[in-house]
Structures are given as C-alpha cells and as structure tokens.
Motif scaffolding. Structure first.
Motif, PDB file in Angstrom:
ATOM      1  N   VAL A  98      55.956  52.478  37.363  1.00  0.00           N
ATOM      2  CA  VAL A  98      55.010  51.417  37.711  1.00  0.00           C
ATOM      3  C   VAL A  98      54.315  50.955  36.434  1.00  0.00           C
ATOM      4  O   VAL A  98      53.772  51.761  35.688  1.00  0.00           O
ATOM      5  CB  VAL A  98      53.961  51.938  38.713  1.00  0.00           C
ATOM      6  N   THR A  99      54.381  49.658  36.168  1.00  0.00           N
ATOM      7  CA  THR A  99      53.684  49.084  35.014  1.00  0.00           C
ATOM      8  C   THR A  99      52.401  48.416  35.505  1.00  0.00           C
ATOM      9  O   THR A  99      52.441  47.603  36.420  1.00  0.00           O
ATOM     10  CB  THR A  99      54.575  48.025  34.340  1.00  0.00           C
ATOM     11  N   LEU A 100      51.283  48.795  34.892  1.00  0.00           N
ATOM     12  CA  LEU A 100      50.008  48.209  35.297  1.00  0.00           C
ATOM     13  C   LEU A 100      49.634  47.110  34.321  1.00  0.00           C
ATOM     14  O   LEU A 100      49.626  47.326  33.109  1.00  0.00           O
ATOM     15  CB  LEU A 100      48.907  49.273  35.253  1.00  0.00           C
ATOM     16  N   LEU A 101      49.320  45.923  34.831  1.00  0.00           N
ATOM     17  CA  LEU A 101      48.830  44.833  33.986  1.00  0.00           C
ATOM     18  C   LEU A 101      47.367  44.592  34.315  1.00  0.00           C
ATOM     19  O   LEU A 101      47.006  44.407  35.483  1.00  0.00           O
ATOM     20  CB  LEU A 101      49.624  43.544  34.234  1.00  0.00           C
ATOM     21  N   GLN A 102      46.529  44.591  33.274  1.00  0.00           N
ATOM     22  CA  GLN A 102      45.113  44.334  33.466  1.00  0.00           C
ATOM     23  C   GLN A 102      44.916  42.884  33.932  1.00  0.00           C
ATOM     24  O   GLN A 102      45.614  41.986  33.446  1.00  0.00           O
ATOM     25  CB  GLN A 102      44.406  44.548  32.138  1.00  0.00           C
ATOM     26  N   SER A 103      43.989  42.672  34.841  1.00  0.00           N
ATOM     27  CA  SER A 103      43.790  41.319  35.363  1.00  0.00           C
ATOM     28  C   SER A 103      42.606  40.613  34.704  1.00  0.00           C
ATOM     29  O   SER A 103      41.652  41.250  34.273  1.00  0.00           O
ATOM     30  CB  SER A 103      43.526  41.373  36.869  1.00  0.00           C
ATOM     31  N   TRP A 104      42.709  39.309  34.649  1.00  0.00           N
ATOM     32  CA  TRP A 104      41.591  38.444  34.280  1.00  0.00           C
ATOM     33  C   TRP A 104      41.032  37.815  35.546  1.00  0.00           C
ATOM     34  O   TRP A 104      41.776  37.602  36.498  1.00  0.00           O
ATOM     35  CB  TRP A 104      42.057  37.280  33.391  1.00  0.00           C
ATOM     36  N   ALA A 105      39.733  37.497  35.525  1.00  0.00           N
ATOM     37  CA  ALA A 105      39.181  36.626  36.563  1.00  0.00           C
ATOM     38  C   ALA A 105      38.987  35.262  35.922  1.00  0.00           C
ATOM     39  O   ALA A 105      38.332  35.146  34.882  1.00  0.00           O
ATOM     40  CB  ALA A 105      37.865  37.177  37.075  1.00  0.00           C
ATOM     41  N   LEU A 106      39.583  34.237  36.505  1.00  0.00           N
ATOM     42  CA  LEU A 106      39.352  32.861  36.052  1.00  0.00           C
ATOM     43  C   LEU A 106      38.271  32.281  36.956  1.00  0.00           C
ATOM     44  O   LEU A 106      38.485  32.093  38.159  1.00  0.00           O
ATOM     45  CB  LEU A 106      40.643  32.046  36.138  1.00  0.00           C
ATOM     46  N   VAL A 107      37.088  32.046  36.361  1.00  0.00           N
ATOM     47  CA  VAL A 107      35.908  31.697  37.156  1.00  0.00           C
ATOM     48  C   VAL A 107      35.421  30.298  36.748  1.00  0.00           C
ATOM     49  O   VAL A 107      35.244  30.037  35.556  1.00  0.00           O
ATOM     50  CB  VAL A 107      34.783  32.734  36.910  1.00  0.00           C
ATOM     51  N   PRO A 108      35.226  29.416  37.720  1.00  0.00           N
ATOM     52  CA  PRO A 108      34.697  28.078  37.388  1.00  0.00           C
ATOM     53  C   PRO A 108      33.375  28.203  36.629  1.00  0.00           C
ATOM     54  O   PRO A 108      32.540  29.047  36.990  1.00  0.00           O
ATOM     55  CB  PRO A 108      34.470  27.422  38.755  1.00  0.00           C
ATOM     56  N   THR A 109      33.190  27.403  35.596  1.00  0.00           N
ATOM     57  CA  THR A 109      31.952  27.482  34.816  1.00  0.00           C
ATOM     58  C   THR A 109      30.743  27.056  35.654  1.00  0.00           C
ATOM     59  O   THR A 109      29.610  27.375  35.322  1.00  0.00           O
ATOM     60  CB  THR A 109      32.050  26.600  33.552  1.00  0.00           C
ATOM     61  N   SER A 110      31.000  26.359  36.767  1.00  0.00           N
ATOM     62  CA  SER A 110      29.897  25.999  37.655  1.00  0.00           C
ATOM     63  C   SER A 110      29.311  27.253  38.323  1.00  0.00           C
ATOM     64  O   SER A 110      28.168  27.262  38.759  1.00  0.00           O
ATOM     65  CB  SER A 110      30.383  25.016  38.726  1.00  0.00           C
ATOM     66  N   LEU A 111      30.110  28.328  38.418  1.00  0.00           N
ATOM     67  CA  LEU A 111      29.643  29.572  39.039  1.00  0.00           C
ATOM     68  C   LEU A 111      29.090  30.527  37.989  1.00  0.00           C
ATOM     69  O   LEU A 111      28.088  31.207  38.209  1.00  0.00           O
ATOM     70  CB  LEU A 111      30.803  30.244  39.799  1.00  0.00           C
ATOM     71  N   HIS A 112      29.772  30.601  36.842  1.00  0.00           N
ATOM     72  CA  HIS A 112      29.338  31.509  35.776  1.00  0.00           C
ATOM     73  C   HIS A 112      29.731  30.880  34.440  1.00  0.00           C
ATOM     74  O   HIS A 112      30.848  30.403  34.298  1.00  0.00           O
ATOM     75  CB  HIS A 112      30.012  32.873  35.938  1.00  0.00           C
ATOM     76  N   PRO A 113      28.807  30.911  33.443  1.00  0.00           N
ATOM     77  CA  PRO A 113      29.139  30.288  32.161  1.00  0.00           C
ATOM     78  C   PRO A 113      30.333  30.964  31.478  1.00  0.00           C
ATOM     79  O   PRO A 113      30.587  32.154  31.689  1.00  0.00           O
ATOM     80  CB  PRO A 113      27.867  30.487  31.332  1.00  0.00           C
ATOM     81  N   ASP A 114      31.049  30.211  30.708  1.00  0.00           N
ATOM     82  CA  ASP A 114      32.254  30.712  30.033  1.00  0.00           C
ATOM     83  C   ASP A 114      31.834  31.516  28.806  1.00  0.00           C
ATOM     84  O   ASP A 114      32.043  31.100  27.675  1.00  0.00           O
ATOM     85  CB  ASP A 114      33.138  29.518  29.638  1.00  0.00           C
ATOM     86  N   ASP A 115      31.240  32.714  29.045  1.00  0.00           N
ATOM     87  CA  ASP A 115      30.713  33.508  27.937  1.00  0.00           C
ATOM     88  C   ASP A 115      31.630  34.658  27.567  1.00  0.00           C
ATOM     89  O   ASP A 115      31.302  35.479  26.708  1.00  0.00           O
ATOM     90  CB  ASP A 115      29.318  34.037  28.290  1.00  0.00           C
ATOM     91  N   GLY A 116      32.769  34.767  28.247  1.00  0.00           N
ATOM     92  CA  GLY A 116      33.726  35.822  27.899  1.00  0.00           C
ATOM     93  C   GLY A 116      33.272  37.218  28.284  1.00  0.00           C
ATOM     94  O   GLY A 116      33.957  38.196  27.988  1.00  0.00           O
ATOM     95  N   GLN A 117      32.131  37.344  28.949  1.00  0.00           N
ATOM     96  CA  GLN A 117      31.614  38.669  29.314  1.00  0.00           C
ATOM     97  C   GLN A 117      32.398  39.248  30.498  1.00  0.00           C
ATOM     98  O   GLN A 117      32.774  38.503  31.404  1.00  0.00           O
ATOM     99  CB  GLN A 117      30.134  38.548  29.724  1.00  0.00           C
TER     100      GLN A 117
END
Lengths: 293, 290
Positions: free
Chosen positions: A160-179
């Motif tokens: 089993v290969t595990l790939l870490q996930s990203w959350a792609l979040v609209p900037t209207s919900l949370h600023p694009d601060d990379g946190q």
C-alpha cells in the motif's frame, strides 16, 4: 490433441490442490477445468489426481508426469516470448489508472513499464477502481493502479502506497497562507467527493474518517477533478487531493493537520499463468515504482 | 439473483460467498461460489457442537461432566470465560451453551479438547461434510496469527489486520492453515441438524435452542426486521472475515438454511455495512426461495 490449456490445468491443479482455486488462477470456470482434466486423463490413459473429500492429490502417474508438463509449459512460454520479440510492434502492456492517481505518478508507473519490458508498447487507460479490478481479473489489463482498500478477489497486489493529501480551500473561506489546517475547522463548505460506486470500500473509509474528524459541513458529489476544482474556485467546495498539479486562482493549498485523509494506492495484477501475465519479478519491480517513483 | 447478491457484497466493500436452501424443498437453492473453501473463524463452533452432541448420543461423552478451567488455561477472546478472572467449573453442555450463544473462545477450546481434533474430523466426514476441516481451535489460530504478523500479543496482531495503511501479512487469511469450510457444506450440516437425522430428538432440540439463543443479531437477523421471523445462527469473525450460518424460520413455519461468508476490503474492527450486507444477502436469497 494435447493443448497448452490441458498442460495449464494439470500444472495449476497440482499447485493449487483445489478445483475452484485452479479455475480462478487460469481464468476459466470449474466445469471446463474438470472437463479438460478428464480429457487429458483419457489421453494419458491414467488418472492424474485423486479427488478426495476437500482435497485434490496427485496420483503416482500424476507425480511422474508433472515435471514433463512443467517443462513443456515452460517451452511454450519461451515460444510466446520469442514470438513477441519478432513482432515489430512488440508486446502490448495495458495499464489501468484510477482517476485518483496523480497524473505524474501514473506517468512514472507507465514509464517504468516501458523500461521493465524492453520493446514493449504501453497503453494506458483511466477508469474507476471497481472497473479496473474487473478488467485485471479477466486479463484485459496487465496491471492497474487502484485505490486501497478494494475487493481484490484472487488478484496479486503490491504494498500500500500512502500519498499525503492537500486541502484546496477557497480563499473566501480561508486566506491562502499555506498554513496547515485542522480538518475540524473546515466545516464551512462541503468536501467534494467522487461517486461512491467507483470504489465503495475506499470511499466509505474516506467518508467515515471525514465524519469522525469533521462532524459538520457535508459533502458534494463531483464527477472528476476538473469539476471539483471548478467548485472550489467558485467558492462552493473544498477539494482533498494528493495531486500537486491541481491549482486555480482563488483556491489556497494547505496540508491537513495529522494527514487524516491520505490516498492509499496499490498496484494489482493477475495471478501468474493468466494469459498475458507478466513475470512476477517484473511486477515486483513495477510495484516498487509506485511505492518510490 | 446471484448478480444482485454479488452487487450487495460489492457495494459493502466485501467479497461474499453464499448458499441458501429450502429445508422443505432441498432441490431449491441460491448459490454464490458455494463450494469455495473459506476460513470460517468461529463458525467452526457449529460443526464442533454437532460432533459434541453426537458423542453425547453415542454415550461417549457425559454432558453433565464438570470441567474446571483455570484462567491461565483459558485462551483469549472478547466474550464468555475468556474475559473472566477466576477459575470456573462448568459442565460440558454449559461450555457448549457459552460457545454457541456468545462465541466463547475459551469454552470452545475446552470442548474441542474433550471431543478431540481427530475424532471431530472423522465425525465431520461421517456427516458428509467434504470441505470442512477444523484445526487446532482458536488457540492455534491466534498463535499462528501472532507468528505471521510478528506481533507480541493477540491484540497487537489484530491491530495489524485492522490497519488500512498496510498490506495484510502473507497467509493470514489462507484457508489451508485454518479451520475452513464451504457455504454448501454448512447448509448441508444445518439441514441435517434440522431434519433430526443427525442427532437424537433431545440433542437436536438442544443444538437448535443454543443457536436460537445466540446474542448477535447484526448479521443474518438484521435482514429480517420482523418479530415473526426466528433466526438460529452462529457467527464467525476474524480480522476482515465476517460470517454467519444459520436457519431462518418464517412465520408460516417455512425454514431455510443459509450460509454467508464475507471478506471485507477494509480492515476496521467495526464495519456495520458488511454486517448489514450479510443480512441483506440472506434475505434476497430466502425471498427467492419463498
């Protein structure tokens, strides 16, 4: 006439010691397997197997003939390989990729196929996990990268290969601060998910984990990454994806705290001796290509 | 019908095997790979019960014989004597009750020791069960699981199976090393138990009663949410394997033997969708036979 299929039935039944298992390995049903064995025994003039309660055992005649059958089958295999080498188009390797496989990773596996079998032609198709598993079982595909967990009846599978996930979040919900964000905080919008029937077990695991970490917020079903990204850009959904290349204006990319929703992938391939199956050592090498591209 | 049953298992994320047969009309059955040999986990307690009752009928075992089991002699398990702390003295037949109603591993292991693996194998053969093998009981299965997972104790070994992030160790679900049977073999056993051919009237009644008293209702019984339907069954659970075999009796008295084995794709301890799919598949099969 003695055919490759009869030899296959003889050798596989000797290895599996079970009619159902042997039939599955060869990719036929039990009645033609039993019939083939009866014809072979009639041809040989001796019983090759004792069919006892719950077991299948070689008779002395079977033991004596088995090494010859293995050698004959080996010679036929060599003939097939030699024939492929004569074919100007080379061996065709059909590779299946689940839509959750990031494009660059699918490309790496396909490239490894080309390197592993010299002179081969690689054809790749993209289809949901449930469809790919069926196509590998029937031998239509030489291998596929599928979501884990999935029901893999009788197929071989790599780690089993595990790939870490990203959350792609609209900037209207949370600023694009990379946190990195906690999943629990992301309940302002639904999470985009692909249809459940594509891979019920993996999808249920995703939804159950999502429900555990994020009781509110809901989900919205999307047909593919394109639709998911469009929904995110429009401020309508959050996308969870391992794909580094998925991006759009107005959408921020964040890690999830503790990575609760990794994408689990596995390379699956048919049992040895299935028509068109690649040698086990090649498959082990390719499984490695998925684990460490 | 088998396509619908297959789809039910697929939707729950599991591979399934099923055989259902009408006890009144044994020629009517529904089957999904019914002759494939599958590791049966605690379903082995049903053939063990049948053998025990047979030995009682033959007066080779005394059902009232008292057995004392010290905690250190009892094998681990989630229920029954397995979770008690002090020595327990019970009759053989009460061990059978605990083994069947709450799937008590320690009670089953003690009973298997009294019946004997070899004597059990001979009896199963005489019952006409060609694909059924009972090996070493739960104690052997658990030590084999520890060996294959490389875990220090049973809980750690099961945690390896439950982890969706790693591959199952080779052979943990291999039918060859464990107690195993086919769905058809189990309905054959149930049909002969219910017909009264296998055991005396007294032992037949005992076997049926302990199966009706089983406490687990999330599998086969979950497919029949009607008070008038009675279910007598025995479950089996081991890692991703979830099974139940039993007899379902409809309000009019029509009875059906059904055996459902599943192997889930996910490793999680709790998979209610798979439990429910076992009930759904049993109901689809029996509705077809009614």
């Amino acid at each position: 006439m003695l055919t490759e299929r009869y030899l296959q039935i003889f050798v596989t039944l000797a290895d599996e010691q079970h009619f159902g298992d042997a039939a599955r390995v060869i990719g036929i049903t039990q009645p033609p397997l039993s019939q083939g064995l009866r014809r072979l025994e009639a041809m040989v003039g001796a019983k090759l197997f004792e069919r006892g309660p719950g077991r299948v055992e070689l008779t002395p005649a079977g033991v004596a003939l088995l090494p010859y059958a293995r050698r004959a089958l080996g010679a036929i295999d060599e003939f097939h390989h030699a024939a492929v080498a004569q074919d100007p188009d080379g061996l065709e390797i059909r590779l299946g990729l689940a839509p959750e496989v990031p494009a660059s990773l699918g490309a790496a596996v396909a490239a490894a196929c080309g390197r592993a079998v010299r002179g081969s032609r690689v054809t790749a198709i993209s289809a949901p996990t449930s469809s790919l598993v069926g196509q590998v079982s029937t031998g239509r595909l030489a291998m596929a990268v599928v979501l884990h967990p999935a029901v893999l009846d009788g197929l071989q599978a790599g780690p089993v290969t595990l790939l870490q996930s990203w959350a792609l979040v609209p900037t209207s919900l949370h600023p694009d601060d990379g946190q990195p964000l906690s999943l629990r905080k992301l309940d302002g919008l639904p999470v985009a998910v692909r249809p459940r029937a594509e891979a019920p077990a993996a999808r249920d695991l995703f939804l159950d984990t999502l429900g555990l970490h994020r009781p509110g917020g809901g989900t919205v079903v999307v047909t593919d990454d394109r639709a998911a990204l469009a929904m995110a850009a429009a401020g309508q959904a959050i996308v969870v994806t391992p794909d580094d290349s998925l991006q759009a204006a107005g959408v921020g990319r964040h890690r999830l705290v503790d990575d609760p929703l990794p994408v689990r992938l596995r390379l699956v391939w048919p049992q040895p001796r299935t028509p068109n199956a690649l040698p086990p050592e090649v498959m082990a090498q390719l499984a490695q290509a998925l684990a460490a591209p | 019908m088998t396509a619908r049953i297959r789809a039910t298992f697929e939707d729950a994320g599991a591979r399934g095997w099923l055989h259902a047969v009408s006890l009144e009309h044994p020629d009517q059955s529904v089957a999904l790979d019914p002759d494939v040999v599958v590791p049966i986990a605690s379903v082995y307690k049903l053939p063990l019960l049948a053998a025990f009752c047979h030995l009682v009928d033959a007066q080779e075992l005394n059902p009232r014989e008292q057995v004392t089991l010290a905690p250190e002699d009892r094998i681990p398990g989630p229920t029954g004597l397995s979770i008690l702390q002090d020595p327990v003295t019970m009759s053989l037949r009460d061990l059978a009750v605990s083994m069947m109603t709450v799937s008590d591993n320690a009670a089953a292991d003690a009973l298997l020791n009294r019946v004997g693996v070899d004597r059990l194998a001979q009896l199963l053969q005489s019952f006409g069960l060609e694909h059924t093998r009972v090996r070493r009981g739960a104690a052997g299965n658990l030590s084999e699981l520890r060996r294959r997972t490389g875990a220090s104790d049973v809980d750690a070994a099961f945690a390896v199976l439950a982890d969706n992030d790693q591959t199952d160790p080779v052979g943990v679900y291999d039918a060859a090393g464990m107690s195993a049977s086919s769905a058809r073999d189990m309905t054959t056993l149930l049909a002969s138990l219910w017909s009264g051919r296998l055991l005396s009237e007294e032992q037949t009644a005992f076997a049926q009663k302990v199966m009706q008293q089983q406490v687990f209702s999330q599998r086969v019984a979950s497919g029949f949410p009607y008070d008038g339907v009675r279910v007598a069954g025995k479950t089996g659970t081991f890692g991703a394997l979830r099974h139940e075999v039993g007899v379902v009796v409809m309000p009019g008295g029509d009875a059906y033997a059904v055996a459902v084995f599943t192997h889930a794709a996910r490793g999680d301890y709790r998979l209610p969708r798979v439990d429910a799919a076992i009930g759904e598949a049993a109901r689809l099969a029996i509705d077809q036979l009614r």
